[in-house]
Design a protein around this motif. Structure first.
Motif, short mmCIF file in Angstrom:
data_model
loop_
_atom_site.label_atom_id
_atom_site.label_comp_id
_atom_site.label_asym_id
_atom_site.label_seq_id
_atom_site.Cartn_x
_atom_site.Cartn_y
_atom_site.Cartn_z
N ARG A 18 0.83 -1.21 0.00
CA ARG A 18 0.00 0.00 0.00
C ARG A 18 0.87 1.26 0.00
NH1 ARG A 18 -5.14 -0.39 0.29
NH2 ARG A 18 -6.16 -2.34 0.73
N LYS A 19 1.95 1.22 0.75
CA LYS A 19 2.87 2.38 0.76
C LYS A 19 3.49 2.58 -0.63
CE LYS A 19 4.28 2.20 5.62
NZ LYS A 19 5.39 1.86 6.53
N ILE A 20 3.86 1.48 -1.27
CA ILE A 20 4.42 1.55 -2.62
C ILE A 20 3.41 2.19 -3.57
CG2 ILE A 20 5.09 0.15 -4.63
CD1 ILE A 20 6.49 -1.76 -2.63
N LYS A 22 0.89 4.15 -2.87
CA LYS A 22 0.69 5.56 -2.53
C LYS A 22 1.84 6.41 -3.05
CE LYS A 22 0.04 8.86 1.22
NZ LYS A 22 0.72 9.87 0.43
N GLU A 23 3.05 5.98 -2.83
CA GLU A 23 4.22 6.74 -3.28
C GLU A 23 4.26 6.85 -4.81
OE1 GLU A 23 6.31 8.51 -1.52
OE2 GLU A 23 5.54 7.87 0.42
N LEU A 24 3.94 5.77 -5.50
CA LEU A 24 3.94 5.81 -6.97
C LEU A 24 2.83 6.72 -7.50
CD1 LEU A 24 4.80 2.13 -7.90
CD2 LEU A 24 6.23 4.16 -8.23
N GLN A 25 1.70 6.76 -6.81
CA GLN A 25 0.63 7.70 -7.22
C GLN A 25 1.09 9.13 -7.04
OE1 GLN A 25 -3.91 6.61 -7.04
NE2 GLN A 25 -3.08 6.70 -5.01
N ASP A 26 1.80 9.39 -5.95
CA ASP A 26 2.26 10.76 -5.67
C ASP A 26 3.34 11.19 -6.66
OD1 ASP A 26 0.51 10.93 -3.55
OD2 ASP A 26 2.03 10.49 -2.03
N ASP A 27 4.19 10.24 -7.06
CA ASP A 27 5.30 10.56 -7.97
C ASP A 27 5.67 9.31 -8.77
OD1 ASP A 27 7.58 11.36 -9.29
OD2 ASP A 27 8.75 11.79 -7.49
N GLY A 28 5.11 9.20 -9.96
CA GLY A 28 5.37 8.04 -10.81
C GLY A 28 6.78 8.00 -11.37
N ALA A 156 -8.82 14.98 -8.86
CA ALA A 156 -7.93 14.00 -8.23
C ALA A 156 -7.87 12.74 -9.09
CB ALA A 156 -8.42 13.67 -6.83
N ALA A 157 -6.74 12.52 -9.70
CA ALA A 157 -6.57 11.33 -10.54
C ALA A 157 -6.15 10.12 -9.71
CB ALA A 157 -5.52 11.62 -11.62
N MET A 158 -6.11 10.29 -8.40
CA MET A 158 -5.58 9.22 -7.55
C MET A 158 -6.67 8.46 -6.82
SD MET A 158 -2.19 10.88 -6.01
CE MET A 158 -1.99 12.62 -6.27
N VAL A 159 -6.37 7.19 -6.53
CA VAL A 159 -7.24 6.34 -5.73
C VAL A 159 -6.90 6.62 -4.27
CG1 VAL A 159 -7.80 3.95 -5.15
CG2 VAL A 159 -7.30 4.58 -7.53
N PRO A 160 -7.88 6.82 -3.40
CA PRO A 160 -7.56 7.05 -1.97
C PRO A 160 -6.83 5.84 -1.40
CG PRO A 160 -9.89 7.48 -2.41
CD PRO A 160 -9.32 6.86 -3.65
N MET A 161 -5.71 6.10 -0.77
CA MET A 161 -4.92 5.04 -0.15
C MET A 161 -4.87 5.31 1.35
SD MET A 161 -4.08 2.98 -2.62
CE MET A 161 -2.99 1.93 -1.70
N GLU A 162 -5.84 4.75 2.06
CA GLU A 162 -5.92 4.93 3.51
C GLU A 162 -4.86 4.07 4.18
OE1 GLU A 162 -8.13 7.12 4.78
OE2 GLU A 162 -8.84 7.51 2.76
N ASP A 163 -4.31 4.59 5.26
CA ASP A 163 -3.33 3.79 6.03
C ASP A 163 -4.02 2.83 6.95
OD1 ASP A 163 -1.14 4.97 4.90
OD2 ASP A 163 -1.03 6.58 6.38
#
Length: 163
Positions: A18-20, A22-28, A156-163
Protein backbone atom coordinates in the motif's frame (compact mmCIF):
# COMPACT_ATOMS: atom_id res chain seq x y z
CA UNK A 1 1.90 -10.95 3.68
CA UNK A 2 5.03 -9.72 1.87
CA UNK A 3 5.57 -10.55 -1.78
CA UNK A 4 8.36 -13.06 -2.25
CA UNK A 5 10.43 -13.41 -5.41
CA UNK A 6 8.50 -15.20 -8.16
CA UNK A 7 5.39 -15.41 -5.97
CA UNK A 8 1.83 -14.62 -6.95
CA UNK A 9 0.52 -11.37 -5.51
CA UNK A 10 -1.71 -12.04 -2.50
CA UNK A 11 -5.37 -11.06 -2.78
CA UNK A 12 -4.85 -8.73 0.17
CA UNK A 13 -2.10 -6.15 -0.03
CA UNK A 14 0.15 -5.65 2.97
CA UNK A 15 1.18 -2.29 4.43
CA UNK A 16 4.36 -2.08 2.31
CA UNK A 17 2.43 -2.78 -0.91
CA UNK A 18 0.00 0.00 0.00
CA UNK A 19 2.87 2.38 0.76
CA UNK A 20 4.42 1.55 -2.62
CA UNK A 21 1.14 2.28 -4.40
CA UNK A 22 0.69 5.56 -2.53
CA UNK A 23 4.22 6.74 -3.28
CA UNK A 24 3.94 5.81 -6.97
CA UNK A 25 0.63 7.70 -7.22
CA UNK A 26 2.26 10.76 -5.67
CA UNK A 27 5.30 10.56 -7.97
CA UNK A 28 5.37 8.04 -10.81
CA UNK A 29 8.91 9.15 -11.72
CA UNK A 30 10.42 8.25 -8.35
CA UNK A 31 13.50 6.06 -8.57
CA UNK A 32 13.35 2.56 -7.18
CA UNK A 33 16.07 3.43 -4.66
CA UNK A 34 14.10 6.41 -3.34
CA UNK A 35 10.86 4.41 -3.34
CA UNK A 36 12.53 1.65 -1.34
CA UNK A 37 13.86 4.21 1.15
CA UNK A 38 10.42 5.77 1.61
CA UNK A 39 8.66 2.45 2.20
CA UNK A 40 11.41 1.07 4.44
CA UNK A 41 12.79 -1.86 2.45
CA UNK A 42 15.87 -2.41 0.29
CA UNK A 43 15.83 -1.75 -3.45
CA UNK A 44 15.78 -5.34 -4.87
CA UNK A 45 12.65 -6.50 -3.00
CA UNK A 46 11.03 -3.14 -3.69
CA UNK A 47 11.53 -3.61 -7.43
CA UNK A 48 10.14 -7.16 -7.20
CA UNK A 49 7.07 -5.84 -5.41
CA UNK A 50 6.51 -3.09 -7.98
CA UNK A 51 6.78 -5.62 -10.81
CA UNK A 52 4.36 -7.97 -9.02
CA UNK A 53 1.89 -5.08 -8.53
CA UNK A 54 2.19 -4.25 -12.24
CA UNK A 55 1.73 -7.87 -13.33
CA UNK A 56 -1.28 -8.31 -11.04
CA UNK A 57 -2.91 -5.23 -12.57
CA UNK A 58 -2.87 -2.97 -9.50
CA UNK A 59 -0.64 -0.60 -11.49
CA UNK A 60 -2.20 -0.06 -14.92
CA UNK A 61 0.55 2.17 -16.31
CA UNK A 62 2.49 5.40 -15.94
CA UNK A 63 1.81 8.72 -17.64
CA UNK A 64 2.33 12.43 -17.40
CA UNK A 65 -0.70 14.53 -16.40
CA UNK A 66 -0.89 17.41 -18.86
CA UNK A 67 -2.55 20.79 -18.44
CA UNK A 68 -5.14 20.93 -21.23
CA UNK A 69 -5.59 24.71 -20.99
CA UNK A 70 -1.86 25.33 -21.49
CA UNK A 71 -2.09 23.10 -24.58
CA UNK A 72 -4.94 25.15 -26.04
CA UNK A 73 -7.97 23.18 -24.89
CA UNK A 74 -9.87 26.06 -23.28
CA UNK A 75 -13.32 24.45 -23.24
CA UNK A 76 -14.38 21.54 -21.01
CA UNK A 77 -17.87 20.09 -21.39
CA UNK A 78 -19.86 17.16 -20.07
CA UNK A 79 -22.15 15.52 -22.61
CA UNK A 80 -25.01 13.34 -21.43
CA UNK A 81 -25.98 10.84 -24.12
CA UNK A 82 -29.26 8.95 -24.34
CA UNK A 83 -29.33 6.07 -26.82
CA UNK A 84 -32.38 4.79 -28.69
CA UNK A 85 -31.46 1.20 -27.79
CA UNK A 86 -29.57 -0.37 -24.92
CA UNK A 87 -28.95 -3.67 -26.68
CA UNK A 88 -25.41 -4.83 -25.97
CA UNK A 89 -24.37 -4.53 -29.62
CA UNK A 90 -25.63 -0.91 -29.73
CA UNK A 91 -23.84 -0.06 -26.47
CA UNK A 92 -20.61 -1.60 -27.78
CA UNK A 93 -20.94 0.25 -31.10
CA UNK A 94 -21.36 3.57 -29.27
CA UNK A 95 -18.37 2.85 -27.04
CA UNK A 96 -16.31 2.03 -30.13
CA UNK A 97 -17.40 5.32 -31.75
CA UNK A 98 -16.43 7.29 -28.62
CA UNK A 99 -12.99 5.66 -28.32
CA UNK A 100 -12.16 7.09 -31.76
CA UNK A 101 -13.07 10.67 -30.76
CA UNK A 102 -9.96 12.59 -29.62
CA UNK A 103 -11.97 15.30 -27.83
CA UNK A 104 -13.52 12.73 -25.48
CA UNK A 105 -11.33 12.38 -22.39
CA UNK A 106 -13.59 10.02 -20.45
CA UNK A 107 -16.69 7.94 -21.19
CA UNK A 108 -18.82 6.41 -18.45
CA UNK A 109 -21.85 4.15 -18.94
CA UNK A 110 -24.51 4.91 -16.34
CA UNK A 111 -27.70 3.40 -15.03
CA UNK A 112 -30.85 5.48 -15.13
CA UNK A 113 -32.11 7.95 -17.73
CA UNK A 114 -28.71 8.83 -19.18
CA UNK A 115 -26.83 6.02 -20.89
CA UNK A 116 -23.40 7.67 -21.10
CA UNK A 117 -21.67 10.75 -19.76
CA UNK A 118 -18.67 12.03 -21.71
CA UNK A 119 -16.02 14.40 -20.40
CA UNK A 120 -14.81 16.37 -23.40
CA UNK A 121 -12.30 19.11 -24.14
CA UNK A 122 -12.04 21.41 -27.14
CA UNK A 123 -9.94 24.41 -28.14
CA UNK A 124 -13.10 26.53 -28.56
CA UNK A 125 -16.90 26.35 -28.62
CA UNK A 126 -17.04 26.17 -32.42
CA UNK A 127 -14.92 23.01 -32.41
CA UNK A 128 -17.02 21.50 -29.65
CA UNK A 129 -20.24 22.34 -31.49
CA UNK A 130 -18.94 20.51 -34.56
CA UNK A 131 -18.19 17.51 -32.34
CA UNK A 132 -21.73 17.63 -30.87
CA UNK A 133 -23.18 17.56 -34.39
CA UNK A 134 -21.07 14.47 -35.13
CA UNK A 135 -22.12 12.92 -31.81
CA UNK A 136 -25.85 13.53 -32.29
CA UNK A 137 -25.72 12.00 -35.76
CA UNK A 138 -23.92 8.86 -34.55
CA UNK A 139 -25.91 5.63 -34.94
CA UNK A 140 -28.42 4.92 -32.16
CA UNK A 141 -28.01 8.32 -30.42
CA UNK A 142 -31.46 9.58 -29.37
CA UNK A 143 -30.36 12.87 -27.81
CA UNK A 144 -27.40 14.69 -26.29
CA UNK A 145 -27.46 17.27 -23.52
CA UNK A 146 -24.33 19.26 -22.75
CA UNK A 147 -23.12 21.27 -19.78
CA UNK A 148 -20.21 23.67 -20.11
CA UNK A 149 -17.71 23.49 -17.25
CA UNK A 150 -17.37 26.85 -15.51
CA UNK A 151 -14.82 25.82 -12.91
CA UNK A 152 -13.12 22.66 -11.68
CA UNK A 153 -13.00 22.48 -7.88
CA UNK A 154 -11.29 19.08 -7.68
CA UNK A 155 -9.37 16.94 -10.14
CA UNK A 156 -7.93 14.00 -8.23
CA UNK A 157 -6.57 11.33 -10.54
CA UNK A 158 -5.58 9.22 -7.55
CA UNK A 159 -7.24 6.34 -5.73
CA UNK A 160 -7.56 7.05 -1.97
CA UNK A 161 -4.92 5.04 -0.15
CA UNK A 162 -5.92 4.93 3.51
CA UNK A 163 -3.33 3.79 6.03
Amino acid sequence: MPIEKDSVLPARLDAIDRKILKELQDDGRITNVELARRVGISAPPCLRRVRALEEAGFIKGYRALLDEKMLGYEVAVFAMVHLASQAETDLAAFEDFVRKQPLVRECWMLSGEIDFVLKCVAPDLKTFQAFVEKLTSAPNVRNVKTSLVLRNSKDAAMVPMED
